[in-house]
Write an enzyme that holds these catalytic residues in place. Structure first.
Site, PDB file in Angstrom:
ATOM      1  N   ALA A 151       0.830  -1.202   0.000  1.00  0.00           N
ATOM      2  CA  ALA A 151       0.000   0.000   0.000  1.00  0.00           C
ATOM      3  C   ALA A 151       0.867   1.255   0.000  1.00  0.00           C
ATOM      4  O   ALA A 151       0.618   2.198  -0.765  1.00  0.00           O
ATOM      5  CB  ALA A 151      -0.927  -0.006   1.205  1.00  0.00           C
ATOM      6  N   TYR A 152       1.877   1.275   0.849  1.00  0.00           N
ATOM      7  CA  TYR A 152       2.765   2.442   0.930  1.00  0.00           C
ATOM      8  C   TYR A 152       3.479   2.654  -0.400  1.00  0.00           C
ATOM      9  O   TYR A 152       3.500   3.770  -0.941  1.00  0.00           O
ATOM     10  CB  TYR A 152       3.782   2.242   2.060  1.00  0.00           C
ATOM     11  CG  TYR A 152       4.801   3.349   2.171  1.00  0.00           C
ATOM     12  CD1 TYR A 152       4.472   4.551   2.787  1.00  0.00           C
ATOM     13  CD2 TYR A 152       6.080   3.194   1.650  1.00  0.00           C
ATOM     14  CE1 TYR A 152       5.396   5.577   2.888  1.00  0.00           C
ATOM     15  CE2 TYR A 152       7.018   4.210   1.746  1.00  0.00           C
ATOM     16  CZ  TYR A 152       6.669   5.406   2.364  1.00  0.00           C
ATOM     17  OH  TYR A 152       7.599   6.418   2.456  1.00  0.00           O
ATOM     18  N   SER A 153       4.052   1.597  -0.947  1.00  0.00           N
ATOM     19  CA  SER A 153       4.758   1.728  -2.221  1.00  0.00           C
ATOM     20  C   SER A 153       3.793   2.077  -3.354  1.00  0.00           C
ATOM     21  O   SER A 153       4.131   2.861  -4.243  1.00  0.00           O
ATOM     22  CB  SER A 153       5.509   0.434  -2.556  1.00  0.00           C
ATOM     23  OG  SER A 153       6.681   0.315  -1.782  1.00  0.00           O
ATOM     24  N   ALA A 155       1.190   3.931  -3.178  1.00  0.00           N
ATOM     25  CA  ALA A 155       0.937   5.366  -3.101  1.00  0.00           C
ATOM     26  C   ALA A 155       2.150   6.161  -3.561  1.00  0.00           C
ATOM     27  O   ALA A 155       2.017   7.181  -4.259  1.00  0.00           O
ATOM     28  CB  ALA A 155       0.553   5.746  -1.670  1.00  0.00           C
ATOM     29  N   LYS A 156       3.345   5.722  -3.181  1.00  0.00           N
ATOM     30  CA  LYS A 156       4.561   6.439  -3.585  1.00  0.00           C
ATOM     31  C   LYS A 156       4.828   6.288  -5.080  1.00  0.00           C
ATOM     32  O   LYS A 156       5.272   7.239  -5.739  1.00  0.00           O
ATOM     33  CB  LYS A 156       5.752   5.948  -2.769  1.00  0.00           C
ATOM     34  CG  LYS A 156       5.751   6.412  -1.312  1.00  0.00           C
ATOM     35  CD  LYS A 156       5.841   7.923  -1.213  1.00  0.00           C
ATOM     36  CE  LYS A 156       6.011   8.403   0.211  1.00  0.00           C
ATOM     37  NZ  LYS A 156       6.095   9.882   0.293  1.00  0.00           N
TER      38      LYS A 156
END
Length: 284
Positions: A151-153, A155-156
């Protein structure tokens, strides 16, 4: 508004997510550089901590449309031109993709993508008038997606695309767009992300707990090592300062040896080999 005397900074800079870590270090650095910094924070307590000479805290939850609009009004009501918007606000939601509830996916993207786009849209008129610049704080997670960082990646990676598209849209009008790509940094974001990951792990089914026990142990060890061996946030703030001051800023500034290595590997190494290297790096 009263006339600005010669001792007052002649340009504004907005920094989101300025309560701690990279955001706070950036606000302080840019104030020392001679700008008047509007430092976005989420609480009155954080505002009291951040307030300093030429650092003006503003209450800003970038997912709150009213607060984003109030920030735009504050900028519009100031006679000083807006030199830069530094998009730093973000969260880290980390868990195996199978086990991560969709509500958490939406929360990750709401802050790290949609909130940042909202700030860009609200302040673009001021940036167009001043021929200013957007500086987005990226991550090696936006270049290499490690297990449990989906999820974090995601978004990035999305913000990498947004930054590229935005740059190609607004540079003809004099607005520059740069991305800062730091490696591991010692910040509160890592601590908060670890706490979030632990909460999410507790909600896994027994089968998921068994399946991903090794991964979550490796994830904790990896993020804890960042707290010990990561860069100081001031090093990232230095890169932001260069991007804000440069006559023609680079499109990307890589900060830290690990960021430089991982970014380069994505262009040189086949996917399967990179998979093995990532797993080995995490101790899997």
């Amino acid at each position: 508004m009263n006339a600005i005397d010669s001792s007052t900074p002649s340009e504004l800079v907005v920094v989101t997510g300025a309560s701690t870590g990279i955001g706070r270090a950036t606000a302080r650095r840019l104030a020392a550089d001679g700008f008047h910094v509007l430092a976005g924070v989420r609480t009155e307590a954080a505002a009291a901590e951040v307030k300093a000479e030429h650092v003006e805290p503003v209450l800003l939850d970038i997912t709150d449309e009213r607060q984003v609009a109030a920030l735009a009004d504050r900028v519009r009501g100031d006679r000083r031109p807006l030199r830069a918007v530094v998009n730093n606000a973000g969260i880290a939601v980390n868990a195996p993709i199978e086990a991560l509830p969709l509500a958490e996916w939406r929360r990750q993207f709401d802050v790290t993508v949609f909130g940042q786009v909202a700030v860009i849209q609200a302040l673009m008129p001021a940036l167009l008038r001043s021929k200013g610049r957007v500086v987005n704080i990226g991550s090696t997670g936006g270049k290499v997606a490690m297990p449990a960082f989906g999820a974090y990646s995601g978004a990035k990676f999305a913000m990498e695309a947004v930054s590229d598209s935005l740059r190609r849209e607004v540079e003809p009008f004099g607005v520059s767009v740069a991305v800062i790509v730091p490696g591991a940094v010692r910040t509160r974001l890592t601590e908060r992300g670890g706490a979030t990951s632990a909460r999410l792990a507790e909600a896994m089914t027994p089968e998921q707990c068994t399946r991903y026990a090794g991964l979550m142990k490796a994830f904790r060890a990896t993020t804890e090592s960042w707290g010990t061996h990561g860069l100081d946030a001031a090093v990232v703030a230095d890169a932001v300062s260069r991007a804000v001051h440069a006559r023609k800023p680079r499109t990307r500034y890589t900060v830290g040896r690990d960021a430089a290595v991982m970014t380069r590997l994505t262009h040189l190494v086949p996917d399967r080999l990179l998979d093995r290297m990532v797993r080995r790096t995490m101790g899997l």
